[in-house]
Scaffold this active site. Structure first.
Site, PDB file in Angstrom:
ATOM      1  N   TRP A  10       0.870  -1.330   0.087  1.00 47.74           N
ATOM      2  CA  TRP A  10       0.018   0.001   0.103  1.00 47.74           C
ATOM      3  C   TRP A  10       0.905   1.401  -0.051  1.00 47.74           C
ATOM      4  CZ3 TRP A  10      -4.937  -0.417   3.483  1.00 47.74           C
ATOM      5  CH2 TRP A  10      -5.701  -1.627   3.173  1.00 47.74           C
ATOM      6  N   HIS A  93      13.060  -2.130  -1.102  1.00 45.43           N
ATOM      7  CA  HIS A  93      12.070  -1.591  -2.138  1.00 45.43           C
ATOM      8  C   HIS A  93      12.979  -0.543  -2.888  1.00 45.43           C
ATOM      9  CE1 HIS A  93       8.735   0.192  -4.602  1.00 45.43           C
ATOM     10  NE2 HIS A  93       8.202  -0.960  -4.465  1.00 45.43           N
ATOM     11  N   GLU A 163      11.312  -6.148  -9.336  1.00 43.95           N
ATOM     12  CA  GLU A 163      10.574  -4.870  -9.628  1.00 43.95           C
ATOM     13  C   GLU A 163      11.408  -4.080 -10.611  1.00 43.95           C
ATOM     14  OE1 GLU A 163       6.929  -4.082  -6.937  1.00 43.95           O
ATOM     15  OE2 GLU A 163       9.056  -3.326  -5.951  1.00 43.95           O
ATOM     16  N   GLY A 169       4.695   1.760 -11.171  1.00 47.58           N
ATOM     17  CA  GLY A 169       3.481   2.950 -11.365  1.00 47.58           C
ATOM     18  C   GLY A 169       3.690   3.607 -12.622  1.00 47.58           C
ATOM     19  N   SER A 209       3.719  -2.411 -12.350  1.00 51.22           N
ATOM     20  CA  SER A 209       2.374  -2.205 -13.232  1.00 51.22           C
ATOM     21  C   SER A 209       1.853  -3.472 -13.362  1.00 51.22           C
ATOM     22  CB  SER A 209       2.934  -1.443 -14.574  1.00 51.22           C
ATOM     23  OG  SER A 209       3.361  -0.289 -14.232  1.00 51.22           O
ATOM     24  N   GLY A 230       1.554  -2.875  -6.272  1.00 44.48           N
ATOM     25  CA  GLY A 230       1.272  -1.667  -5.824  1.00 44.48           C
ATOM     26  C   GLY A 230      -0.029  -0.919  -5.734  1.00 44.48           C
ATOM     27  N   GLY A 231      -0.277   0.082  -6.514  1.00 41.97           N
ATOM     28  CA  GLY A 231      -1.558   0.608  -6.626  1.00 41.97           C
ATOM     29  C   GLY A 231      -2.850  -0.028  -6.790  1.00 41.97           C
TER      30      GLY A 231
END
Length: 249
Positions: A10, A93, A163, A169, A209, A230-231
């Site tokens: 998050w 990260h 990643e 993103g 993504s 993520g999002g």
């Protein structure tokens, strides 16, 4: 067999109102065929753990300090994460590496402490766009692996998330061939360092993504055991199709 994992990061998003999404997610996936991990901001950890206590969803932190305790204002220890109800923690990260100047040795020290405390550590690796264009991706990944992963890593306490920084993103996604190349490379290096047993048991996630429209094809790539999202993990309506795609892969 490695049990697949859908992990949601998050990041610095969400307040108490966001906890309702966990209840919704749990109701959609009461008995999932994969592991589900949500990593909310630290102030929500305890409440998120309470909200998911009767479900199959587990909760993790987004970082921890390398020290067990001490004068580290603003930081959180691995034991504090455990006490709040976390079972895992994301480390290394790219946003931590870039925004907080974390080096491989910093990630390794944190991972060692987290593993000693009993947390599953999700160690993130990834190259920048410039490094990808310069064809340095595998060298970067190799360096991050040797520098960030502690010697006590096992298939039970280590998860690796690849990643690519340029895909986080941005909507940009590596080709399936590029994802396969890196995941295969990571698997081979794990087996070489830790032996075939440990090397084959560590779960490898892809992140960057990931969304419902591309999840199925990514999960079909060999050595992709799940995703760090993520999002799209902030809303149950977005994350649930990704979990379903992983279950069906």
């Amino acid at each position: 067999m490695r049990r697949k994992l859908a992990a949601g990061n998050w990041k610095m998003n969400g307040t108490s109102a966001a906890l309702a999404e966990l209840n919704t997610l749990a109701s959609i996936h009461p008995t999932p065929d994969v592991d589900i991990l949500i990593c909310p901001p630290a102030p929500l950890l305890s409440r998120a753990a309470d909200a998911t206590a009767q479900s199959q969803i587990t909760i993790g932190g987004q970082d921890c300090h390398a020290a067990v305790s001490g004068a580290h204002t603003g930081d959180t220890s691995a034991d504090m994460l455990l006490d709040a109800g976390a079972t895992a923690v994301i480390l290394g990260h790219s946003e931590r590496r870039e925004d907080h100047d974390e080096r491989n040795e910093d990630v390794r020290a944190k991972a060692r402490t987290a593993m000693n405390a009993g947390l599953v550590t999700v160690i993130c690796l990834g190259e920048s766009l410039a490094q990808r264009v310069a064809a340095n991706t595998l060298d970067i990944i190799a360096g991050q692996m040797s520098g960030s992963i502690p010697d006590q890593a096992t298939g039970e306490n280590l998860v690796i998330a690849y990643e690519p920084i340029w895909a986080i993103g941005t909507g940009m996604v590596p080709t399936l061939e590029q994802i396969a190349e890196v995941h295969d490379f990571i698997r081979v290096r794990l087996e070489r360092r830790f032996g075939e047993g440990v090397g084959r048991s560590v779960r490898l996630l892809y992140g960057g993504s990931v969304k419902p429209s591309n999840a199925a094809e990514i999960f079909a790539v060999p050595n992709v055991d799940g995703a760090l999202v993520g999002g799209a993990s902030l809303k149950a309506a977005d994350f649930s199709p990704i979990i379903t795609a992983l279950e069906q892969s």
